[in-house]
Design a protein around this motif. Structure first.
Motif, PDB file in Angstrom:
ATOM      1  N   ASN A  32     135.852 -36.737   7.675  1.00 26.16           N
ATOM      2  CA  ASN A  32     137.105 -36.063   8.015  1.00 26.16           C
ATOM      3  C   ASN A  32     137.740 -35.515   6.763  1.00 26.16           C
ATOM      4  OD1 ASN A  32     136.522 -36.600  10.465  1.00 26.16           O
ATOM      5  ND2 ASN A  32     137.799 -38.422  10.859  1.00 26.16           N
ATOM      6  N   LYS A  33     137.918 -36.154   5.754  1.00 25.67           N
ATOM      7  CA  LYS A  33     138.497 -35.746   4.629  1.00 25.67           C
ATOM      8  C   LYS A  33     137.498 -34.909   3.676  1.00 25.67           C
ATOM      9  CE  LYS A  33     140.909 -38.360   1.783  1.00 25.67           C
ATOM     10  NZ  LYS A  33     141.544 -39.396   0.811  1.00 25.67           N
ATOM     11  N   LEU A  34     136.402 -34.734   3.875  1.00 29.12           N
ATOM     12  CA  LEU A  34     135.451 -34.035   2.987  1.00 29.12           C
ATOM     13  C   LEU A  34     136.025 -32.597   2.794  1.00 29.12           C
ATOM     14  CD1 LEU A  34     132.808 -34.041   1.435  1.00 29.12           C
ATOM     15  CD2 LEU A  34     131.705 -33.544   3.380  1.00 29.12           C
ATOM     16  N   PRO A  35     136.269 -31.796   3.770  1.00 31.89           N
ATOM     17  CA  PRO A  35     136.870 -30.538   3.153  1.00 31.89           C
ATOM     18  C   PRO A  35     138.042 -30.326   2.285  1.00 31.89           C
ATOM     19  CG  PRO A  35     136.468 -30.440   5.658  1.00 31.89           C
ATOM     20  CD  PRO A  35     136.373 -31.902   5.070  1.00 31.89           C
ATOM     21  N   ASP A  36     138.715 -31.409   2.427  1.00 34.52           N
ATOM     22  CA  ASP A  36     139.878 -31.622   1.353  1.00 34.52           C
ATOM     23  C   ASP A  36     139.510 -32.050   0.043  1.00 34.52           C
ATOM     24  OD1 ASP A  36     141.816 -30.638   3.183  1.00 34.52           O
ATOM     25  OD2 ASP A  36     142.301 -32.848   3.947  1.00 34.52           O
ATOM     26  N   ILE A  37     138.374 -32.829   0.043  1.00 31.29           N
ATOM     27  CA  ILE A  37     137.761 -33.515  -1.197  1.00 31.29           C
ATOM     28  C   ILE A  37     137.174 -32.253  -1.999  1.00 31.29           C
ATOM     29  CG2 ILE A  37     136.062 -34.757  -2.008  1.00 31.29           C
ATOM     30  CD1 ILE A  37     136.530 -36.971   0.268  1.00 31.29           C
ATOM     31  N   LEU A  38     136.484 -31.452  -1.117  1.00 31.34           N
ATOM     32  CA  LEU A  38     135.769 -30.311  -1.801  1.00 31.34           C
ATOM     33  C   LEU A  38     136.735 -29.246  -2.397  1.00 31.34           C
ATOM     34  CD1 LEU A  38     132.678 -29.663   0.527  1.00 31.34           C
ATOM     35  CD2 LEU A  38     132.965 -31.025  -1.656  1.00 31.34           C
ATOM     36  N   ASN A  39     137.664 -28.952  -1.749  1.00 34.55           N
ATOM     37  CA  ASN A  39     138.898 -28.195  -2.078  1.00 34.55           C
ATOM     38  C   ASN A  39     139.459 -28.636  -3.332  1.00 34.55           C
ATOM     39  OD1 ASN A  39     139.078 -25.752  -0.612  1.00 34.55           O
ATOM     40  ND2 ASN A  39     140.143 -27.042   1.115  1.00 34.55           N
ATOM     41  N   ARG A  40     139.804 -29.988  -3.202  1.00 32.75           N
ATOM     42  CA  ARG A  40     140.605 -30.546  -4.775  1.00 32.75           C
ATOM     43  C   ARG A  40     139.624 -30.496  -5.692  1.00 32.75           C
ATOM     44  NH1 ARG A  40     139.249 -35.421  -6.533  1.00 32.75           N
ATOM     45  NH2 ARG A  40     138.691 -36.395  -4.409  1.00 32.75           N
ATOM     46  N   LEU A  41     138.171 -31.079  -5.549  1.00 29.40           N
ATOM     47  CA  LEU A  41     137.352 -30.646  -6.664  1.00 29.40           C
ATOM     48  C   LEU A  41     137.196 -29.321  -7.157  1.00 29.40           C
ATOM     49  CD1 LEU A  41     134.432 -33.091  -5.655  1.00 29.40           C
ATOM     50  CD2 LEU A  41     135.750 -33.509  -7.511  1.00 29.40           C
ATOM     51  N   GLN A  42     136.942 -28.326  -6.372  1.00 30.00           N
ATOM     52  CA  GLN A  42     137.107 -26.866  -6.792  1.00 30.00           C
ATOM     53  C   GLN A  42     137.972 -26.350  -7.645  1.00 30.00           C
ATOM     54  OE1 GLN A  42     135.186 -23.436  -4.576  1.00 30.00           O
ATOM     55  NE2 GLN A  42     137.142 -23.045  -3.831  1.00 30.00           N
ATOM     56  N   ASN A  43     139.554 -26.827  -7.060  1.00 32.66           N
ATOM     57  CA  ASN A  43     140.624 -26.539  -7.852  1.00 32.66           C
ATOM     58  C   ASN A  43     140.726 -27.062  -9.052  1.00 32.66           C
ATOM     59  OD1 ASN A  43     141.377 -24.771  -5.387  1.00 32.66           O
ATOM     60  ND2 ASN A  43     142.574 -26.534  -4.648  1.00 32.66           N
ATOM     61  N   ASP A  44     140.326 -28.320  -9.372  1.00 30.09           N
ATOM     62  CA  ASP A  44     140.523 -29.167 -10.614  1.00 30.09           C
ATOM     63  C   ASP A  44     139.471 -28.374 -11.535  1.00 30.09           C
ATOM     64  OD1 ASP A  44     142.530 -30.163  -9.520  1.00 30.09           O
ATOM     65  OD2 ASP A  44     141.544 -31.956  -9.168  1.00 30.09           O
ATOM     66  N   LEU A  45     138.179 -28.073 -10.959  1.00 29.00           N
ATOM     67  CA  LEU A  45     136.903 -27.742 -12.106  1.00 29.00           C
ATOM     68  C   LEU A  45     137.263 -26.393 -12.401  1.00 29.00           C
ATOM     69  CD1 LEU A  45     133.999 -29.156 -10.115  1.00 29.00           C
ATOM     70  CD2 LEU A  45     135.151 -30.151 -11.955  1.00 29.00           C
ATOM     71  N   CYS A  46     138.351 -25.553 -12.017  1.00 30.15           N
ATOM     72  CA  CYS A  46     138.136 -24.004 -12.429  1.00 30.15           C
ATOM     73  C   CYS A  46     139.656 -23.666 -13.300  1.00 30.15           C
ATOM     74  CB  CYS A  46     137.713 -23.211 -11.145  1.00 30.15           C
ATOM     75  SG  CYS A  46     139.111 -22.974 -10.038  1.00 30.15           S
ATOM     76  N   LYS A  47     140.072 -24.886 -13.643  1.00 32.28           N
ATOM     77  CA  LYS A  47     141.512 -24.405 -14.084  1.00 32.28           C
ATOM     78  C   LYS A  47     141.328 -23.822 -15.433  1.00 32.28           C
ATOM     79  CE  LYS A  47     144.210 -28.054 -11.704  1.00 32.28           C
ATOM     80  NZ  LYS A  47     144.793 -29.255 -11.961  1.00 32.28           N
ATOM     81  N   ARG A  48     140.199 -23.999 -16.418  1.00 37.72           N
ATOM     82  CA  ARG A  48     139.860 -23.674 -17.501  1.00 37.72           C
ATOM     83  C   ARG A  48     138.808 -22.652 -17.519  1.00 37.72           C
ATOM     84  NH1 ARG A  48     137.232 -26.536 -21.877  1.00 37.72           N
ATOM     85  NH2 ARG A  48     137.661 -25.430 -23.926  1.00 37.72           N
ATOM     86  N   LYS A  49     138.946 -21.541 -17.958  1.00 37.44           N
ATOM     87  CA  LYS A  49     138.059 -20.283 -17.993  1.00 37.44           C
ATOM     88  C   LYS A  49     137.342 -20.188 -16.683  1.00 37.44           C
ATOM     89  CE  LYS A  49     136.657 -20.850 -22.772  1.00 37.44           C
ATOM     90  NZ  LYS A  49     137.256 -19.493 -23.330  1.00 37.44           N
ATOM     91  N   PRO A  50     138.280 -19.889 -15.740  1.00 33.60           N
ATOM     92  CA  PRO A  50     137.871 -19.917 -14.291  1.00 33.60           C
ATOM     93  C   PRO A  50     136.598 -18.797 -13.874  1.00 33.60           C
ATOM     94  CG  PRO A  50     139.776 -18.794 -14.444  1.00 33.60           C
ATOM     95  CD  PRO A  50     139.887 -19.523 -15.797  1.00 33.60           C
ATOM     96  N   THR A  51     136.519 -17.670 -14.877  1.00 36.66           N
ATOM     97  CA  THR A  51     135.359 -16.834 -14.554  1.00 36.66           C
ATOM     98  C   THR A  51     134.087 -17.354 -14.901  1.00 36.66           C
ATOM     99  OG1 THR A  51     135.536 -16.120 -16.874  1.00 36.66           O
ATOM    100  CG2 THR A  51     136.693 -14.765 -14.810  1.00 36.66           C
ATOM    101  N   ILE A  52     134.213 -18.600 -15.460  1.00 39.00           N
ATOM    102  CA  ILE A  52     132.874 -19.114 -15.822  1.00 39.00           C
ATOM    103  C   ILE A  52     132.770 -20.535 -15.069  1.00 39.00           C
ATOM    104  CG2 ILE A  52     131.891 -20.478 -17.735  1.00 39.00           C
ATOM    105  CD1 ILE A  52     132.779 -18.513 -19.671  1.00 39.00           C
TER     106      ILE A  52
END
Length: 253
Positions: free
Chosen positions: A190-210
């Protein structure tokens, strides 16, 4: 985050919906699906010997036990591990220019050469915090340093393919120290969509184009397989980055 469910060889995989029609993107998406499903299929074979110590529960080196045979199968044998490479990076405090290194895996898949880098880490799925030192930093090092520093070297590859795809894959193993139960597995799904959203947001904070992920997938092992463990490991998340193909020496026109 919208997810689509794929069932392949009795495996259940959830995957972010495709957002591009470019050929290389479709090839990268297909590669990730084939690789993750192959790894899942091989991991389940361990249960034939009453083993619940699956390779993905260890680290990157142990994960190669199922990555390499899967690559060999889906690439019809055209695969090398630890391919020597020259790295050139002019970013301050990053890879040393003209240093020697290795690409984790090279393979040919659907007429493209692939230079593949792999990382492995854990994510506590009951927490709302992504581990900076393990998850974020490893992803950034792979996408910013490793996959950028080989751009010049791969141009000299001579195999007659359509181009070199640089792909970064981060295997993020969801876990909890709690004893596994069906309710806990259901809570994870049930939490998986939120988990993936969190990971995606946290992984692209630095140099988002890359660093912004192109794909996010999750293999959900059978519930009974999860319940047999000491801790709870209900999902193997695969975060992927696919860079546009590089024209190399052997490119076929």
């Amino acid at each position: 985050m919208k997810l689509e469910q794929i069932r392949k060889a009795n495996l259940r995989i959830l995957l972010t919906k495709s957002e591009s029609i470019e050929e290389y993107y479709k090839v990268g998406r297909s590669f990730i699906i084939d690789l993750l499903s192959g790894i899942g299929k091989l991991s389940m074979k361990y249960r034939q010997f009453q083993l619940i110590d699956f390779p993905y529960l260890y680290g990157e080196r142990q994960l190669s036990s199922v990555i390499l045979p899967t690559l060999s199968k889906i690439c019809d044998g055209a695969v090398l591990a630890e391919l020597p490479a020259k790295r050139n990076c002019r970013l301050q405090n990053h890879e040393i220019e003209n240093s020697s290194g290795r690409i984790d895996y090279w393979c040919i898949y659907k007429d493209y050469s692939i230079a593949l880098e792999v990382k492995h880490s854990y994510d506590a799925f009951l927490s709302d915090i992504t581990r900076e030192s393990r998850v974020v930093n490893r992803w950034e090092y792979m996408t910013i340093d490793q996959l950028q520093s080989i751009k010049e070297d791969v141009k000299y590859f001579e195999e007659p393919t359509k181009g070199i795809l640089r792909i970064g894959l981060h295997f993020v193993i969801s876990y909890s120290d709690k004893h596994p139960t069906k309710d806990l597995v259901k809570e994870y799904e049930n939490k998986l969509p939120d988990i993936l959203n969190r990971l995606q947001n946290d992984l692209c904070k630095r140099k988002p184009t890359i660093t912004t992920p192109d794909f996010m997938a999750c293999w959900l092992p059978p519930t009974q397989m999860v319940l047999e463990g000491e801790g709870t490991y209900p999902g193997i998340i695969l975060v992927g980055k696919v860079f546009k193909p590089i024209v190399h020496k052997g490119v076929s026109v």
